[in-house]
Scaffold this motif. Structure first.
Motif, PDB file in Angstrom:
ATOM      1  N   ILE A 114      44.637  35.757  48.475  1.00 36.74           N
ATOM      2  CA  ILE A 114      44.442  35.272  47.110  1.00 36.74           C
ATOM      3  C   ILE A 114      45.071  36.263  46.131  1.00 36.74           C
ATOM      4  CG2 ILE A 114      42.767  34.461  45.428  1.00 36.74           C
ATOM      5  CD1 ILE A 114      42.836  32.880  48.089  1.00 36.74           C
ATOM      6  N   TYR A 118      44.967  35.347  40.219  1.00 37.91           N
ATOM      7  CA  TYR A 118      43.961  34.285  40.224  1.00 37.91           C
ATOM      8  C   TYR A 118      42.625  34.757  39.641  1.00 37.91           C
ATOM      9  CZ  TYR A 118      46.811  31.253  43.272  1.00 37.91           C
ATOM     10  OH  TYR A 118      47.791  30.450  43.792  1.00 37.91           O
ATOM     11  N   GLN A 121      39.853  32.551  37.842  1.00 33.70           N
ATOM     12  CA  GLN A 121      40.111  31.136  38.068  1.00 33.70           C
ATOM     13  C   GLN A 121      39.161  30.570  39.127  1.00 33.70           C
ATOM     14  OE1 GLN A 121      44.209  29.580  37.880  1.00 33.70           O
ATOM     15  NE2 GLN A 121      44.909  31.705  38.027  1.00 33.70           N
ATOM     16  N   THR A 122      39.131  29.261  39.212  1.00 34.18           N
ATOM     17  CA  THR A 122      38.330  28.566  40.217  1.00 34.18           C
ATOM     18  C   THR A 122      39.231  28.154  41.371  1.00 34.18           C
ATOM     19  OG1 THR A 122      36.757  27.732  38.584  1.00 34.18           O
ATOM     20  CG2 THR A 122      36.884  26.551  40.679  1.00 34.18           C
ATOM     21  N   CYS A 123      38.812  28.477  42.578  1.00 37.50           N
ATOM     22  CA  CYS A 123      39.573  28.110  43.768  1.00 37.50           C
ATOM     23  C   CYS A 123      38.895  26.946  44.482  1.00 37.50           C
ATOM     24  CB  CYS A 123      39.699  29.299  44.717  1.00 37.50           C
ATOM     25  SG  CYS A 123      41.037  30.443  44.277  1.00 37.50           S
ATOM     26  N   GLU A 190      34.553  30.701  42.789  1.00 40.70           N
ATOM     27  CA  GLU A 190      35.370  31.673  42.069  1.00 40.70           C
ATOM     28  C   GLU A 190      36.424  32.264  42.999  1.00 40.70           C
ATOM     29  OE1 GLU A 190      34.891  35.875  39.548  1.00 40.70           O
ATOM     30  OE2 GLU A 190      33.121  34.767  40.233  1.00 40.70           O
ATOM     31  N   CYS A 191      37.659  32.327  42.535  1.00 43.68           N
ATOM     32  CA  CYS A 191      38.735  32.901  43.340  1.00 43.68           C
ATOM     33  C   CYS A 191      38.452  34.380  43.612  1.00 43.68           C
ATOM     34  CB  CYS A 191      40.076  32.776  42.623  1.00 43.68           C
ATOM     35  SG  CYS A 191      40.654  31.082  42.390  1.00 43.68           S
ATOM     36  N   GLN A 192      38.576  34.782  44.857  1.00 43.53           N
ATOM     37  CA  GLN A 192      38.389  36.182  45.237  1.00 43.53           C
ATOM     38  C   GLN A 192      39.735  36.895  45.114  1.00 43.53           C
ATOM     39  OE1 GLN A 192      36.228  34.674  48.892  1.00 43.53           O
ATOM     40  NE2 GLN A 192      35.003  36.496  48.496  1.00 43.53           N
ATOM     41  N   ALA A 193      40.109  37.138  43.866  1.00 44.72           N
ATOM     42  CA  ALA A 193      41.440  37.651  43.548  1.00 44.72           C
ATOM     43  C   ALA A 193      41.708  38.988  44.227  1.00 44.72           C
ATOM     44  CB  ALA A 193      41.588  37.789  42.036  1.00 44.72           C
ATOM     45  N   VAL A 224      44.417  26.312  49.683  1.00 47.75           N
ATOM     46  CA  VAL A 224      43.587  26.768  48.571  1.00 47.75           C
ATOM     47  C   VAL A 224      44.340  26.509  47.275  1.00 47.75           C
ATOM     48  CG1 VAL A 224      42.596  28.773  47.403  1.00 47.75           C
ATOM     49  CG2 VAL A 224      42.295  28.507  49.867  1.00 47.75           C
ATOM     50  N   ALA A 226      44.208  26.726  42.954  1.00 43.26           N
ATOM     51  CA  ALA A 226      43.563  27.456  41.858  1.00 43.26           C
ATOM     52  C   ALA A 226      43.720  26.694  40.554  1.00 43.26           C
ATOM     53  CB  ALA A 226      44.163  28.850  41.722  1.00 43.26           C
TER      54      ALA A 226
END
Length: 228
Positions: A114, A118, A121-123, A190-193, A224, A226
């Protein structure tokens, strides 16, 4: 977030699946309908019957016959590692693959890297499953019930991952009955950036699923996406 929708063919879907399960509650009462496979104790008659429910109206018809069930729009990620692991060969580390495979013996782990961009952002994890006629550079085989369990793992897999040392399950994301011509939203969060995130597809049923992971129109497999 779980949700019910009506697809463009008029079939009711739950989280992207048009399959529901009917089982006899009591002979004098009738049938209960479940969105996911019920336990044996919930049914007077087992196994449950797989059914589909169609609306008599109130839905928008498909724009075209060959419309892809899912599209990769905006920012999205292809799995950077696909590891098929086998119960019957628990210490064998097969390395990465271009294919996904799910049987009662083999499950597949998918790593997604990820991007840091991101952040905030929402994944969304999706499994896109077109009809064979919609595929240009890929293919698949499917037999059995199509029931597949999806899991978020505690850590990413590596090239040394085997069944015996595979990461544990962080969250069971649920069982889905996969069938061609549909796109399934498996998980949203939630994106695990800046991190590598791993998901596993497995089954204890008679499902035998193989596909060549490919994003060419129409996309097939696990991705995935985003969004803000």
């Amino acid at each position: 977030e779980s949700k019910f929708t009506i697809n463009c063919e008029g079939y009711l879907e739950y989280n992207g699946s048009p399959n529901f399960y009917a089982c006899l509650a009591e002979p004098s009462i009738g049938y209960n309908i479940y969105a996911t496979p019920p336990d044996q104790q919930q049914c007077a008659s087992y196994p449950p019957k797989e059914i589909q429910l169609k609306a008599s109206g109130c839905y928008e018809a498909c724009e075209q016959q060959n419309q892809c069930p899912g599209y990769l729009e905006g920012e999205w990620q292809f799995p950077h590692l696909i590891i098929p692991i086998s119960k019957s060969e628990p210490d064998y580390a097969p390395g990465t693959s271009y294919d996904g495979k799910v049987t009662s013996d083999v499950s597949s782990i998918f790593n997604f890297d990820i991007p840091e961009s991101y952040e905030g952002q929402t994944c969304r994890l999706v499994f896109d499953f077109p009809e064979q006629s919609q595929l240009q550079t890929s293919s698949y085989t499917l037999s059995g019930s199509g029931m597949v369990d999806f899991s978020l793992l505690k850590m990413a897999a590596t090239l040394e991952t085997s069944y015996s040392n595979a990461p544990g399950v962080e969250t069971d994301l649920g069982m889905y009955t996969l069938s061609p011509g549909h796109s399934y939203t498996i998980w949203t969060g939630e994106c695990q950036a800046g991190q590598a995130v791993a998901f596993e597809m497995s089954t204890n049923s008679n499902t035998d699923l193989w596909w060549f992971q490919d994003y060419n129109i129409c996309p097939i497999g696990l991705y995935v996406l985003a969004s803000n």
